[in-house]
Design a protein around this motif. Sequence first.
Motif, PDB file in Angstrom:
ATOM      1  N   ALA A  75      10.199  29.899  52.486  1.00 44.50           N
ATOM      2  CA  ALA A  75       9.504  31.030  53.093  1.00 44.50           C
ATOM      3  C   ALA A  75      10.491  31.901  53.866  1.00 44.50           C
ATOM      4  CB  ALA A  75       8.412  30.526  54.027  1.00 44.50           C
ATOM      5  N   THR A  76      10.255  33.190  53.813  1.00 39.51           N
ATOM      6  CA  THR A  76      11.088  34.131  54.560  1.00 39.51           C
ATOM      7  C   THR A  76      10.518  34.287  55.969  1.00 39.51           C
ATOM      8  OG1 THR A  76       9.783  36.045  53.879  1.00 39.51           O
ATOM      9  CG2 THR A  76      11.616  35.397  52.442  1.00 39.51           C
ATOM     10  N   ARG A  77      11.246  34.993  56.819  1.00 38.43           N
ATOM     11  CA  ARG A  77      10.739  35.257  58.175  1.00 38.43           C
ATOM     12  C   ARG A  77       9.418  36.007  58.107  1.00 38.43           C
ATOM     13  NH1 ARG A  77      15.695  37.102  62.071  1.00 38.43           N
ATOM     14  NH2 ARG A  77      16.466  35.009  62.452  1.00 38.43           N
ATOM     15  N   ASP A  78       9.341  36.949  57.194  1.00 39.96           N
ATOM     16  CA  ASP A  78       8.114  37.727  57.046  1.00 39.96           C
ATOM     17  C   ASP A  78       6.958  36.817  56.622  1.00 39.96           C
ATOM     18  OD1 ASP A  78       6.766  40.254  57.118  1.00 39.96           O
ATOM     19  OD2 ASP A  78       6.754  40.224  54.916  1.00 39.96           O
ATOM     20  N   ASP A  79       7.225  35.891  55.701  1.00 42.02           N
ATOM     21  CA  ASP A  79       6.193  34.940  55.275  1.00 42.02           C
ATOM     22  C   ASP A  79       5.720  34.109  56.467  1.00 42.02           C
ATOM     23  OD1 ASP A  79       6.449  35.771  52.629  1.00 42.02           O
ATOM     24  OD2 ASP A  79       7.873  34.173  52.117  1.00 42.02           O
ATOM     25  N   VAL A  80       6.650  33.642  57.283  1.00 45.66           N
ATOM     26  CA  VAL A  80       6.300  32.817  58.444  1.00 45.66           C
ATOM     27  C   VAL A  80       5.494  33.634  59.453  1.00 45.66           C
ATOM     28  CG1 VAL A  80       7.257  31.533  60.410  1.00 45.66           C
ATOM     29  CG2 VAL A  80       8.261  31.262  58.132  1.00 45.66           C
ATOM     30  N   ARG A  81       5.890  34.892  59.673  1.00 41.34           N
ATOM     31  CA  ARG A  81       5.131  35.760  60.598  1.00 41.34           C
ATOM     32  C   ARG A  81       3.703  35.945  60.110  1.00 41.34           C
ATOM     33  NH1 ARG A  81       9.250  40.110  60.554  1.00 41.34           N
ATOM     34  NH2 ARG A  81      10.988  38.929  61.326  1.00 41.34           N
ATOM     35  N   LYS A  82       3.539  36.173  58.809  1.00 43.81           N
ATOM     36  CA  LYS A  82       2.189  36.352  58.257  1.00 43.81           C
ATOM     37  C   LYS A  82       1.363  35.085  58.428  1.00 43.81           C
ATOM     38  CE  LYS A  82       3.456  39.781  54.767  1.00 43.81           C
ATOM     39  NZ  LYS A  82       3.649  40.024  53.321  1.00 43.81           N
ATOM     40  N   LEU A  83       1.977  33.941  58.168  1.00 45.85           N
ATOM     41  CA  LEU A  83       1.257  32.677  58.336  1.00 45.85           C
ATOM     42  C   LEU A  83       0.885  32.453  59.796  1.00 45.85           C
ATOM     43  CD1 LEU A  83       3.297  30.350  55.958  1.00 45.85           C
ATOM     44  CD2 LEU A  83       0.941  31.119  55.656  1.00 45.85           C
ATOM     45  N   ALA A  84       1.801  32.762  60.711  1.00 45.31           N
ATOM     46  CA  ALA A  84       1.521  32.599  62.146  1.00 45.31           C
ATOM     47  C   ALA A  84       0.379  33.514  62.568  1.00 45.31           C
ATOM     48  CB  ALA A  84       2.783  32.891  62.960  1.00 45.31           C
ATOM     49  N   ILE A  90      -7.309  32.322  62.875  1.00 44.15           N
ATOM     50  CA  ILE A  90      -8.150  31.141  62.646  1.00 44.15           C
ATOM     51  C   ILE A  90      -8.415  30.422  63.958  1.00 44.15           C
ATOM     52  CG2 ILE A  90      -8.170  28.842  61.576  1.00 44.15           C
ATOM     53  CD1 ILE A  90      -6.625  30.125  59.209  1.00 44.15           C
ATOM     54  N   GLU A  91      -7.403  30.291  64.811  1.00 41.41           N
ATOM     55  CA  GLU A  91      -7.576  29.632  66.118  1.00 41.41           C
ATOM     56  C   GLU A  91      -8.596  30.382  66.973  1.00 41.41           C
ATOM     57  OE1 GLU A  91      -3.598  29.469  67.657  1.00 41.41           O
ATOM     58  OE2 GLU A  91      -3.233  27.481  66.820  1.00 41.41           O
ATOM     59  N   ARG A  92      -8.513  31.716  66.970  1.00 45.05           N
ATOM     60  CA  ARG A  92      -9.473  32.505  67.761  1.00 45.05           C
ATOM     61  C   ARG A  92     -10.890  32.322  67.235  1.00 45.05           C
ATOM     62  NH1 ARG A  92      -5.160  36.254  67.643  1.00 45.05           N
ATOM     63  NH2 ARG A  92      -6.129  37.396  65.925  1.00 45.05           N
ATOM     64  N   ARG A  93     -11.049  32.324  65.923  1.00 41.47           N
ATOM     65  CA  ARG A  93     -12.383  32.135  65.339  1.00 41.47           C
ATOM     66  C   ARG A  93     -12.919  30.747  65.665  1.00 41.47           C
ATOM     67  NH1 ARG A  93     -12.209  33.466  59.229  1.00 41.47           N
ATOM     68  NH2 ARG A  93     -14.407  32.976  59.414  1.00 41.47           N
ATOM     69  N   LEU A  94     -12.060  29.742  65.569  1.00 38.22           N
ATOM     70  CA  LEU A  94     -12.477  28.373  65.861  1.00 38.22           C
ATOM     71  C   LEU A  94     -12.894  28.248  67.330  1.00 38.22           C
ATOM     72  CD1 LEU A  94     -12.848  25.458  64.961  1.00 38.22           C
ATOM     73  CD2 LEU A  94     -10.435  25.069  65.464  1.00 38.22           C
TER      74      LEU A  94
END
Length: 127
Positions: A75-84, A90-94
């Motif tokens: 994963a690239t930095r951009d991929d990691v940022r998108k996942l984060a 998801i955390e806020r919804r939960l």
Amino acid sequence: MARGSRPREISDAVREAVEQTLQRTLGSAERTRDRAQGAVDELVGIVDEFVRGAEQRISRGRRTVSGLIGAELPATRDDVRKLASALDRIERRLAAIERALKEAGKEVGAKASATARREPRQRTPGT
């Protein structure tokens, strides 16, 4: 006059021999040039075919390598940022769901508690 005509005849004969030699040489050179041009044209055609085939193989190889590498790259930095970012959402919804359940549980608990404090219902036989 015999002597005067003799050198002139020799000079004319030499001139004629030179002209004939030049004509034969020019004809031969022209045929050689035509054959050389044909050989060059054939060589160019062969090289063009070779180049087209090589380009096709390179393109096919590039697609194959790109497909293999794309599947295996980390994963690239951009991929990691998108996942984060997705994980944060998801955390806020939960958290919102948990709060809603907790509040709903309090309401249900409060109603149950209020119902329990009331007089117990009398059971009818068979229930």
